[in-house]
Design a protein around this motif. Structure first.
Motif, mmCIF file in Angstrom:
data_model
loop_
_atom_site.group_PDB
_atom_site.id
_atom_site.type_symbol
_atom_site.label_atom_id
_atom_site.label_comp_id
_atom_site.label_asym_id
_atom_site.label_seq_id
_atom_site.Cartn_x
_atom_site.Cartn_y
_atom_site.Cartn_z
ATOM 1 N N ARG A 50 0.832 -1.207 0.000
ATOM 2 C CA ARG A 50 0.000 0.000 0.000
ATOM 3 C C ARG A 50 0.868 1.259 0.000
ATOM 4 O O ARG A 50 0.591 2.220 -0.725
ATOM 5 C CB ARG A 50 -0.911 -0.019 1.228
ATOM 6 C CG ARG A 50 -1.889 1.145 1.310
ATOM 7 C CD ARG A 50 -2.822 0.939 2.485
ATOM 8 N NE ARG A 50 -3.630 2.123 2.732
ATOM 9 C CZ ARG A 50 -4.423 2.273 3.786
ATOM 10 N NH1 ARG A 50 -4.521 1.288 4.669
ATOM 11 N NH2 ARG A 50 -5.123 3.385 3.959
ATOM 12 N N LEU A 51 1.925 1.247 0.796
ATOM 13 C CA LEU A 51 2.826 2.400 0.852
ATOM 14 C C LEU A 51 3.554 2.598 -0.478
ATOM 15 O O LEU A 51 3.811 3.729 -0.905
ATOM 16 C CB LEU A 51 3.831 2.224 1.998
ATOM 17 C CG LEU A 51 3.228 2.349 3.403
ATOM 18 C CD1 LEU A 51 4.162 1.763 4.447
ATOM 19 C CD2 LEU A 51 2.907 3.807 3.721
ATOM 20 N N GLU A 52 3.880 1.489 -1.139
ATOM 21 C CA GLU A 52 4.502 1.585 -2.457
ATOM 22 C C GLU A 52 3.525 2.201 -3.459
ATOM 23 O O GLU A 52 3.898 3.064 -4.266
ATOM 24 C CB GLU A 52 4.963 0.219 -2.944
ATOM 25 C CG GLU A 52 5.654 0.282 -4.312
ATOM 26 C CD GLU A 52 6.073 -1.081 -4.829
ATOM 27 O OE1 GLU A 52 7.209 -1.212 -5.309
ATOM 28 O OE2 GLU A 52 5.253 -2.030 -4.757
ATOM 29 N N ALA A 53 2.265 1.758 -3.412
ATOM 30 C CA ALA A 53 1.257 2.280 -4.339
ATOM 31 C C ALA A 53 1.053 3.779 -4.152
ATOM 32 O O ALA A 53 0.746 4.499 -5.113
ATOM 33 C CB ALA A 53 -0.069 1.537 -4.136
ATOM 34 N N GLU A 54 1.248 4.266 -2.928
ATOM 35 C CA GLU A 54 1.075 5.695 -2.647
ATOM 36 C C GLU A 54 2.347 6.494 -2.916
ATOM 37 O O GLU A 54 2.354 7.721 -2.769
ATOM 38 C CB GLU A 54 0.638 5.885 -1.193
ATOM 39 C CG GLU A 54 -0.760 5.345 -0.912
ATOM 40 C CD GLU A 54 -1.177 5.520 0.537
ATOM 41 O OE1 GLU A 54 -0.374 6.073 1.339
ATOM 42 O OE2 GLU A 54 -2.291 5.113 0.879
ATOM 43 N N GLY A 55 3.432 5.802 -3.270
ATOM 44 C CA GLY A 55 4.655 6.499 -3.627
ATOM 45 C C GLY A 55 5.620 6.779 -2.490
ATOM 46 O O GLY A 55 6.607 7.489 -2.680
ATOM 47 N N TRP A 56 5.378 6.191 -1.322
ATOM 48 C CA TRP A 56 6.250 6.450 -0.174
ATOM 49 C C TRP A 56 7.475 5.532 -0.146
ATOM 50 O O TRP A 56 8.471 5.854 0.499
ATOM 51 C CB TRP A 56 5.476 6.301 1.135
ATOM 52 C CG TRP A 56 4.316 7.220 1.249
ATOM 53 C CD1 TRP A 56 2.994 6.885 1.189
ATOM 54 C CD2 TRP A 56 4.343 8.648 1.432
ATOM 55 N NE1 TRP A 56 2.207 8.003 1.312
ATOM 56 C CE2 TRP A 56 3.003 9.095 1.464
ATOM 57 C CE3 TRP A 56 5.378 9.573 1.563
ATOM 58 C CZ2 TRP A 56 2.682 10.446 1.629
ATOM 59 C CZ3 TRP A 56 5.048 10.925 1.728
ATOM 60 C CH2 TRP A 56 3.712 11.330 1.762
#
Length: 216
Positions: A54-60
């Protein structure tokens, strides 16, 4: 672990890791592992993996199989894009506000309350400092009387906080500059001088976030 429990654990891990990224507890460029976070949060690797996705999908973060997750640093392009958006939204809000003179005193009072809270805050509490900084600017955006733009401005809040915290960590003098600049911005709003506000805001954002050329 049931699916519901896994989802709950993943949500908790997501919230904790994201907050640590935003507050620079996990710095940009740092590589973290599922096992490290699982141990810290007392969960299995499954919810950590879901949180990381999820954090990857949000760009973090960026995930590297068998190596871990790299926390994405704040890039120059990201800083410029966030600053451009903030200048447009806050500038528009103040221009709208000055066309409704009766609304100015209410915003001025709210901003003065914010500055008072800022002065009372513990200087070492960078997280609280960044929250009050974001609140100051969100009050301005909300005063533009355009709920759609105000809501969009709130979506910038996480990147705003992360950038501010990174700037204060980079140079302790930034905190004092923010308070001084905010007082000047407040003065421009009280004088209903939108042109001056926009000039001050451009210089404020460029200086605080160390972005040469952004004030032009």
């Amino acid at each position: 672990m049931s699916r519901t429990a896994t989802e709950s654990a993943a949500e908790r891990v997501y919230a904790e890791v994201k907050e640590r990224i935003l507050t620079n507890s996990i710095a940009g460029g740092e590589l973290i592992s599922e096992g490290e976070i699982a141990a810290r949060c007392s969960v299995s690797r499954t919810p950590v993996r879901e949180a990381f996705l999820r954090l990857e999908a949000e760009g973090w973060m960026r995930l590297y199989p068998k190596r871990g997750a790299l926390v994405v640093p704040i890039g120059e392009r990201e800083k410029r894009d966030v600053i451009d958006a903030r200048r447009l939204l806050e500038g528009h809000a103040v221009r709208s506000l000055t066309s409704r003179p009766a609304a100015v005193p209410e915003l001025v009072a709210a901003l003065r309350d914010n500055l008072d809270a800022h002065r009372r805050a513990d200087p070492s509490d960078v997280v609280e400092f960044s929250r009050l900084d974001a609140q100051f600017h969100q009050l301005i955006a909300a005063a533009g009387d355009n709920p759609i733009l105000a809501d969009f401005y709130v979506t910038l809040g996480e990147r705003h906080r992360r950038m501010t915290i990174a700037s204060v960590h980079r140079d302790a003098a930034v905190a004092s500059r923010i308070l001084t600049d905010h007082l000047d911005l407040l003065g421009a709003i009280e004088a209903a001088d939108a042109d001056r506000f926009e000039r001050l805001l451009a210089g404020h954002l460029a200086g605080v976030h160390d972005l040469p050329g952004a004030s032009a």
